[in-house]
Design a protein around this motif. Structure first.
Motif, short mmCIF file in Angstrom:
data_model
loop_
_atom_site.label_atom_id
_atom_site.label_comp_id
_atom_site.label_asym_id
_atom_site.label_seq_id
_atom_site.Cartn_x
_atom_site.Cartn_y
_atom_site.Cartn_z
N MET A 1 17.64 44.65 12.66
CA MET A 1 16.49 43.89 12.29
C MET A 1 15.26 44.76 12.56
SD MET A 1 15.12 40.40 13.91
CE MET A 1 15.20 39.14 12.73
N THR A 2 14.42 44.86 11.55
CA THR A 2 13.22 45.67 11.67
C THR A 2 11.99 44.76 11.61
OG1 THR A 2 14.33 47.45 10.52
CG2 THR A 2 11.94 47.59 10.67
N THR A 3 11.09 44.97 12.52
CA THR A 3 9.85 44.20 12.55
C THR A 3 8.71 45.13 12.19
OG1 THR A 3 10.71 42.80 14.30
CG2 THR A 3 8.34 42.78 13.96
N ILE A 4 7.91 44.70 11.24
CA ILE A 4 6.75 45.50 10.84
C ILE A 4 5.51 44.82 11.42
CG2 ILE A 4 5.38 46.35 8.92
CD1 ILE A 4 7.93 46.29 7.25
N THR A 5 4.75 45.59 12.15
CA THR A 5 3.52 45.07 12.73
C THR A 5 2.36 45.82 12.10
OG1 THR A 5 4.68 44.71 14.82
CG2 THR A 5 2.27 44.67 14.87
N PHE A 6 1.42 45.06 11.57
CA PHE A 6 0.26 45.68 10.95
C PHE A 6 -0.88 45.68 11.96
CE2 PHE A 6 2.67 44.02 7.39
CZ PHE A 6 2.75 45.14 6.59
N PHE A 7 -1.54 46.80 12.03
CA PHE A 7 -2.68 46.93 12.92
C PHE A 7 -3.92 46.44 12.18
CE2 PHE A 7 -6.36 49.47 14.26
CZ PHE A 7 -6.46 49.03 15.57
N GLN A 8 -4.63 45.53 12.81
CA GLN A 8 -5.87 45.06 12.22
C GLN A 8 -7.01 45.55 13.10
OE1 GLN A 8 -5.95 40.95 11.34
NE2 GLN A 8 -8.06 40.95 10.69
N PRO A 9 -7.84 46.41 12.54
CA PRO A 9 -8.93 46.95 13.35
C PRO A 9 -9.92 45.85 13.71
CG PRO A 9 -9.20 47.58 11.06
CD PRO A 9 -7.87 46.87 11.17
N PRO A 10 -10.64 46.03 14.78
CA PRO A 10 -11.65 45.04 15.15
C PRO A 10 -12.72 44.96 14.07
CG PRO A 10 -11.88 47.00 16.50
CD PRO A 10 -10.63 47.17 15.69
N PRO A 11 -13.39 43.83 13.97
CA PRO A 11 -14.40 43.71 12.92
C PRO A 11 -15.52 44.71 13.12
CG PRO A 11 -14.48 41.84 14.44
CD PRO A 11 -13.28 42.66 14.80
N GLY A 12 -16.02 45.18 12.02
CA GLY A 12 -17.11 46.16 12.07
C GLY A 12 -18.42 45.51 12.49
N PRO A 13 -19.43 46.31 12.79
CA PRO A 13 -20.70 45.77 13.27
C PRO A 13 -21.38 44.86 12.25
CG PRO A 13 -20.86 48.14 12.91
CD PRO A 13 -19.43 47.75 12.71
N ILE A 14 -21.22 45.13 10.97
CA ILE A 14 -21.85 44.29 9.95
C ILE A 14 -21.18 42.92 9.91
CG2 ILE A 14 -22.24 44.02 7.48
CD1 ILE A 14 -22.66 47.04 7.35
N LYS A 15 -19.87 42.90 10.00
CA LYS A 15 -19.15 41.64 9.98
C LYS A 15 -19.52 40.80 11.21
CE LYS A 15 -14.61 39.60 9.37
NZ LYS A 15 -13.20 39.83 9.10
N VAL A 16 -19.64 41.44 12.35
CA VAL A 16 -20.02 40.74 13.57
C VAL A 16 -21.42 40.14 13.41
CG1 VAL A 16 -20.59 41.04 16.01
CG2 VAL A 16 -18.54 42.11 15.07
N GLN A 17 -22.34 40.89 12.81
CA GLN A 17 -23.69 40.39 12.59
C GLN A 17 -23.67 39.17 11.66
OE1 GLN A 17 -26.53 41.12 14.06
NE2 GLN A 17 -25.46 42.59 15.35
N PHE A 18 -22.88 39.22 10.59
CA PHE A 18 -22.77 38.07 9.69
C PHE A 18 -22.19 36.86 10.41
CE2 PHE A 18 -22.90 41.01 5.87
CZ PHE A 18 -24.11 40.53 5.43
N GLN A 19 -21.22 37.08 11.28
CA GLN A 19 -20.64 35.97 12.03
C GLN A 19 -21.69 35.35 12.95
OE1 GLN A 19 -17.34 37.92 13.90
NE2 GLN A 19 -15.92 37.43 12.23
N ARG A 20 -22.50 36.18 13.58
CA ARG A 20 -23.56 35.65 14.46
C ARG A 20 -24.60 34.88 13.67
NH1 ARG A 20 -24.42 40.97 18.25
NH2 ARG A 20 -22.50 40.74 19.44
N ILE A 21 -24.98 35.40 12.50
CA ILE A 21 -25.96 34.72 11.67
C ILE A 21 -25.40 33.38 11.19
CG2 ILE A 21 -27.17 34.80 9.44
CD1 ILE A 21 -27.48 37.84 9.94
N GLY A 22 -24.15 33.40 10.75
CA GLY A 22 -23.51 32.16 10.31
C GLY A 22 -23.42 31.15 11.44
N SER A 23 -23.13 31.62 12.63
CA SER A 23 -23.05 30.74 13.79
C SER A 23 -24.42 30.15 14.11
CB SER A 23 -22.53 31.53 14.99
OG SER A 23 -22.61 30.79 16.17
N ALA A 24 -25.47 30.95 14.00
CA ALA A 24 -26.83 30.47 14.26
C ALA A 24 -27.22 29.43 13.22
CB ALA A 24 -27.82 31.62 14.27
N PHE A 25 -26.92 29.69 11.95
CA PHE A 25 -27.23 28.72 10.90
C PHE A 25 -26.45 27.42 11.12
CE2 PHE A 25 -28.72 32.24 8.03
CZ PHE A 25 -30.02 31.78 7.95
N GLY A 26 -25.21 27.54 11.58
CA GLY A 26 -24.42 26.35 11.87
C GLY A 26 -25.05 25.50 12.96
#
Length: 85
Positions: A1-26
């Motif tokens: 049995m083989t398990t494939i694990t995909f590496f997901q890099p942490p969100p970039g600085p722009i994505k983090v900024q959009f999340q913060r802005i969205g959170s503030a608007f919320g």
């Protein structure tokens, strides 16, 4: 049995900024909705308080129940004046 694990890099600085802005608007939108609900409730209390006792009695209310009825989130939270402690 083989398990494939995909590496997901942490969100970039722009994505983090959009999340913060969205959170503030919320938060702003939630505050606005709460403010709007409070304004509507105050208007409802004023409208009911302006009625005479006979009209309130026709609706099955007393003056002591107006705030309880208006501010109750659901019917189970509404308490009759004589039941309030």
């Amino acid at each position: 049995m083989t398990t494939i694990t995909f590496f997901q890099p942490p969100p970039g600085p722009i994505k983090v900024q959009f999340q913060r802005i969205g959170s503030a608007f919320g938060r702003v939108a939630d505050s606005f909705r709460a403010w709007q609900m409070e304004i509507n409730r105050r208007r409802d209390v004023s409208s009911l308080a302006a009625l005479d006792n006979r009209m309130l009695k026709d609706m099955g209310l007393t003056r002591g129940e107006i705030i309880s009825i208006v501010y109750a989130e659901d019917k189970s939270e509404r308490r009759k004046f004589h039941e309030a402690g």
